[in-house]
Design an enzyme around this catalytic site. Structure first.
Site, PDB file in Angstrom:
ATOM      1  CG  HIS A 263      -1.738   1.090   0.766  1.00 33.36           C
ATOM      2  ND1 HIS A 263      -2.282   2.641   1.589  1.00 33.36           N
ATOM      3  CD2 HIS A 263      -3.341   0.738   0.463  1.00 33.36           C
ATOM      4  CE1 HIS A 263      -2.783   3.196   1.139  1.00 33.36           C
ATOM      5  NE2 HIS A 263      -4.253   1.659   0.661  1.00 33.36           N
ATOM      6  CG  ASP A 314      -8.159  -4.239  -3.286  1.00 34.61           C
ATOM      7  OD1 ASP A 314      -9.053  -3.610  -3.548  1.00 34.61           O
ATOM      8  OD2 ASP A 314      -7.230  -3.079  -3.484  1.00 34.61           O
TER       9      ASP A 314
HETATM   10  N1  COA Z   1       3.501  -7.789  -4.324  1.00 36.33           N
HETATM   11  C1  COA Z   1       5.698  -8.127  -4.461  1.00 36.33           C
HETATM   12  N2  COA Z   1       5.929  -6.659  -3.743  1.00 36.33           N
HETATM   13  C2  COA Z   1       5.768  -5.465  -3.654  1.00 36.33           C
HETATM   14  C3  COA Z   1       4.329  -5.625  -3.840  1.00 36.33           C
HETATM   15  C4  COA Z   1       3.345  -6.729  -4.043  1.00 36.33           C
HETATM   16  N3  COA Z   1       2.295  -6.435  -3.743  1.00 36.33           N
HETATM   17  N4  COA Z   1       4.160  -3.742  -3.100  1.00 36.33           N
HETATM   18  C5  COA Z   1       5.406  -3.511  -3.180  1.00 36.33           C
HETATM   19  N5  COA Z   1       5.899  -4.526  -3.940  1.00 36.33           N
HETATM   20  C6  COA Z   1       7.546  -3.974  -3.478  1.00 36.33           C
HETATM   21  C7  COA Z   1       8.570  -3.091  -4.504  1.00 36.33           C
HETATM   22  O1  COA Z   1       8.407  -4.283  -5.364  1.00 36.33           O
HETATM   23  C8  COA Z   1       9.343  -1.975  -4.217  1.00 36.33           C
HETATM   24  O2  COA Z   1      10.485  -3.364  -4.044  1.00 36.33           O
HETATM   25  P1  COA Z   1      11.568  -2.622  -4.467  1.00 36.33           P
HETATM   26  O3  COA Z   1      11.777  -1.896  -3.334  1.00 36.33           O
HETATM   27  O4  COA Z   1      12.048  -3.993  -3.901  1.00 36.33           O
HETATM   28  O5  COA Z   1      11.788  -2.075  -5.151  1.00 36.33           O
HETATM   29  C9  COA Z   1       8.719  -2.031  -2.159  1.00 36.33           C
HETATM   30  O6  COA Z   1       7.428  -3.281  -2.308  1.00 36.33           O
HETATM   31  C10 COA Z   1       7.983  -1.073  -2.087  1.00 36.33           C
HETATM   32  O7  COA Z   1       6.926  -0.522  -3.382  1.00 36.33           O
HETATM   33  P2  COA Z   1       6.655   0.568  -3.975  1.00 36.33           P
HETATM   34  O8  COA Z   1       6.677   0.285  -5.178  1.00 36.33           O
HETATM   35  O9  COA Z   1       7.408   1.824  -3.596  1.00 36.33           O
HETATM   36  O10 COA Z   1       5.242   0.864  -3.441  1.00 36.33           O
HETATM   37  P3  COA Z   1       4.291   2.397  -4.500  1.00 36.33           P
HETATM   38  O11 COA Z   1       3.740   2.118  -2.830  1.00 36.33           O
HETATM   39  O12 COA Z   1       4.805   2.258  -4.889  1.00 36.33           O
HETATM   40  O13 COA Z   1       3.073   0.863  -4.260  1.00 36.33           O
HETATM   41  C11 COA Z   1       1.053  -0.098  -4.326  1.00 36.33           C
HETATM   42  C12 COA Z   1       1.788   0.724  -4.397  1.00 36.33           C
HETATM   43  C13 COA Z   1      -0.136  -0.801  -4.198  1.00 36.33           C
HETATM   44  C14 COA Z   1       0.872   0.279  -6.726  1.00 36.33           C
HETATM   45  C15 COA Z   1       1.803  -1.732  -4.650  1.00 36.33           C
HETATM   46  O14 COA Z   1       2.452  -2.097  -3.582  1.00 36.33           O
HETATM   47  C16 COA Z   1       0.923  -2.683  -5.675  1.00 36.33           C
HETATM   48  O15 COA Z   1       0.975  -2.830  -6.824  1.00 36.33           O
HETATM   49  N6  COA Z   1       0.678  -3.579  -5.105  1.00 36.33           N
HETATM   50  C17 COA Z   1      -0.092  -4.702  -5.673  1.00 36.33           C
HETATM   51  C18 COA Z   1      -1.687  -3.996  -6.347  1.00 36.33           C
HETATM   52  C19 COA Z   1      -2.614  -3.888  -5.391  1.00 36.33           C
HETATM   53  O16 COA Z   1      -2.875  -4.811  -4.755  1.00 36.33           O
HETATM   54  N7  COA Z   1      -3.043  -2.511  -5.382  1.00 36.33           N
HETATM   55  C20 COA Z   1      -3.910  -2.315  -4.339  1.00 36.33           C
HETATM   56  C21 COA Z   1      -4.109  -1.192  -3.514  1.00 36.33           C
HETATM   57  S1  COA Z   1      -4.606  -0.858  -2.425  1.00 36.33           S
END
Ligand code: COA
Length: 377
Positions: A263, A314
């Site tokens: 998140h 979710d």
């Molecule tokens: N699965 C695997 N790795 C994950 C992850 C996931 N669902 N969510 C975050 N990470 C990892 C990222 O790859 C990143 O790794 P790195 O530092 O090695 O590059 C790290 O955790 C930090 O994540 P980041 O991409 O900075 O988070 P963000 O704030 O930009 O993105 C989301 C947040 C929600 C978009 C992201 O967690 C995601 O895509 N989740 C899956 C989709 C989802 O469930 N969305 C609903 C949100 S309520």
């Protein structure tokens, strides 16, 4: 000549874009309040209609206010023959999110106060949208299956009516309560991508239906609302709890995203997950199918141990909706049926103290140059 790059917050990470009195997301305590009330207390003690009233008016309704709110919502559920006709014309393989986005846009053209952006008109339009969105979602879903639409039943509450519209029947009270809880948990969440989109559209002086249509477009994405569908596709792909760990290892090997985890704001757990998980577990008991929740438990444990990443709302909502009997493509439209409340609250707030939302970009393209004659290009 290279300019020094300004401080760019890609994805607007950590940017506080405005004030808001609608909800407070507190990542330090993994908590969330709507107008000051903890979301888990609202989920346990209130109905979705009470929460909708709260979001739009700032206070919980008394009995008379709630009765009037319910009556107005129930009276506005019908959709026009023209919209039914448009829905019939949708391609049968259209995604229901595209269907509801188009239906809301159409409702804007039909609305008697379409272009009136004054607050009283916006509030009336929000009520009409709250009431009509489930009717349009269900009609499109049924049309895609070759089924006739079901007429909304004004005697039923919002959650009961949703089941009635989709399935033509209302399930037992535990199922309705679990669904109602999910609607409350999905209703509002600060400046998330779809809400910020709706506020951006509103900031230009555009109308409510435009803002909500744009919000729906943003919500569809798998990084946002679309994740509840992706979670269920993932669980279905894994198939059984004993395969969950191996499946997850494969994802780790490819550094792939695991849907329903992570998140932008909560890094130590999503405030809404414990409540939704409790109700998803109840659904598993009611249906007598523990497989999905067992698989979820394995995945959540391994994600925390290996990656220190927690599930988001979710993650339990996906299997909960499946256990309630909904087809997967309806999961994100259900999110729309709920989030219209938060979106509209933000549209009203944005319009009441508006300034055009217009950030800057740092240019990295070609340096300024002469337009060459066509023969020399
Ligand atoms: N699965 C695997 N790795 C994950 C992850 C996931 N669902 N969510 C975050 N990470 C990892 C990222 O790859 C990143 O790794 P790195 O530092 O090695 O590059 C790290 O955790 C930090 O994540 P980041 O991409 O900075 O988070 P963000 O704030 O930009 O993105 C989301 C947040 C929600 C978009 C992201 O967690 C995601 O895509 N989740 C899956 C989709 C989802 O469930 N969305 C609903 C949100 S309520």
């Amino acid at each position: 000549m290279s300019e020094t790059q300004p401080d760019i917050r890609k994805g607007l990470v950590g940017v506080v874009a405005d004030v808001s009195a609608v909800s407070k997301v507190m990542p330090e305590t993994n908590s969330l309040t709507y107008r000051g009330y903890a979301v888990q207390d609202l989920a346990e003690q209130c109905s979705f209609e009470e929460v909708a009233y709260l979001l739009w008016n700032g206070e919980l309704p008394d009995a008379a206010q709630l009765a009037a709110f319910r009556a107005e919502e129930a009276a506005n559920r019908g959709i026009s023959p023209a919209l039914h006709g448009v829905i019939q014309a949708f391609p049968h393989d259209a995604h229901p999110m595209d269907a509801i986005r188009t239906a809301v846009s159409f409702l804007g053209m039909e609305d008697p106060e379409s272009a009136d952006t004054a607050e009283p008109a916006t509030r009336r339009k929000a009520m009409r949208l709250l009431a009509k969105i489930p009717t349009a979602i269900a009609a499109a879903h049924r049309a895609a299956k070759g089924l006739a639409p079901v007429e909304p039943d004004p005697k039923l509450g919002f959650a009961e009516n949703f089941f009635h519209l989709v399935f033509g029947r209302v399930p037992q009270p535990e199922v309705v309560k679990a669904f109602d809880v999910s609607l409350i948990l999905y209703a509002e969440h600060g400046f998330n991508a779809s809400t910020f989109t709706a506020r951006t559209v509103t900031s230009t002086g555009a109308d409510l239906h435009g803002a909500i249509t744009a919000g729906i477009a943003a919500l569809k994405g798998p990084l946002h609302g679309g994740a509840n569908e992706a979670v269920m596709h993932m669980l279905a792909e894994i198939g059984e709890p004993s395969k969950a760990l191996d499946w997850l290892e494969g994802k780790f090997d490819h550094k792939a995203l695991v849907m329903g985890f992570g998140h932008r704001v909560y890094k130590n757990g999503d405030s809404r997950v414990p409540t939704m998980t409790k109700y998803a577990e109840k659904m598993a008991e009611v249906v007598g199918d523990r497989r999905w929740m067992e698989m979820s438990r394995v995945l959540a444990g391994a994600m925390l141990e290996r990656k220190n990443i927690h599930p988001n709302l979710d993650f339990p909502a996906g299997p909960a909706y499946h256990l309630m009997g909904f087809d997967i493509p309806l999961f994100t439209p259900i999110f729309v049926a709920s989030r219209i409340t938060g979106w509209a609250a933000h549209v009203i707030e944005q319009a009441a103290d508006n300034r055009l939302i217009r950030p800057l970009s740092h240019y990295t393209g070609a340096a300024q140059r002469e337009v060459p004659p066509i023969a020399q290009r």
